[in-house]
Design an enzyme around this catalytic site. Sequence first.
Site, PDB file in Angstrom:
ATOM      1  CB  THR A  52      -7.071 -29.582  13.247  1.00  0.00           C
ATOM      2  OG1 THR A  52      -7.779 -30.733  12.794  1.00  0.00           O
ATOM      3  CG2 THR A  52      -5.706 -29.997  13.736  1.00  0.00           C
ATOM      4  CE1 TYR A 138     -22.903 -29.284   2.523  1.00  0.00           C
ATOM      5  CE2 TYR A 138     -22.376 -27.570   0.950  1.00  0.00           C
ATOM      6  CZ  TYR A 138     -22.994 -28.766   1.256  1.00  0.00           C
ATOM      7  OH  TYR A 138     -23.698 -29.414   0.284  1.00  0.00           O
ATOM      8  CE  LYS A 166     -13.445 -30.907   7.171  1.00  0.00           C
ATOM      9  NZ  LYS A 166     -14.097 -31.379   8.399  1.00  0.00           N
TER      10      LYS A 166
END
Length: 304
Positions: A52, A138, A166
């Site tokens: 993002t 990670y 993650k």
Amino acid sequence: MTNTPDASLFTGLSAFPLTPLKDESIDEDAFVGLIERLVLAGVDSITALGSTGSYAYLDTDERARVAALTVESALDIPVFVGVGALRTRDVLANVASAEAAGAHGLLLAPVSYQPLTDDEVFGLFRTVTESTDLPVVYDNPGTTHFTFTTELYSRLAGLDGVASIKIPGTPASPAGWEEHIGDIRAAIGSEVTIGISGDAHGAEGLIAGCDAWYTAVGGTIPEPLLEITRAAELGNAQLARELSAELQPLWDLFTEFGGSLRVSAALAEHLGLVGAGSLPLPVRDLDAAAKRKVAEVAERLDLA
């Protein structure tokens, strides 16, 4: 180096803010405003320079500046900094700037132009964990196109310094989520936390036993995602699901417009947090009609 990570840092809601640009340079005022907004909301951590945050489009000097601005503005909220890059030497340069800024952890995505093997990804993480005392999170395959297997999760969890994984969200029944998280937990043990990404699946991931929510749009509108997180943490699965369902029009926009980045930028622009053209070229804003859709959803859901 050896490092025993503080797993408690990698729990709750970690918000991923945009890195807004203005005339192809970092809009520092807008960025600091986004970080201050997250501080006021009370997020559990801030992850700068995630997908993002457009990390792949910024050079090492720009990334060092973003890391410094984040830590300076985050007060006592833990800051994680994305360090992924095509070359290992550049990853290590980003690690050094994150350390110098005072980051609490690193987000390492296995970025590559050529497809990477499991051994190459393991080697990258070993190199990074041997070079720093900062704990490492990670990443998921959404943008890197590298898919972690459960076996690789297990290998990486054995490295000193790896603190959290993650995982991507996928459509599944509640029982399917519990089985998936259970399999990963069995592979990595209890010392490494599991974080869910993919905002539409955050509630189900937390209910199924994920420790953290690594959220994209939470970097722009943290409050409704914090409500979902706190409901799940208190064991109120019904409320967490209801709150997530209320945001379904937003999740639908992600599907319609190819992910959360452009929608998050349009939402931030609608809220007056960033200017138009805040994304790094060649990535462009949504067109005017799509922006109107985002604004309509924001008004309908009372997002502010």
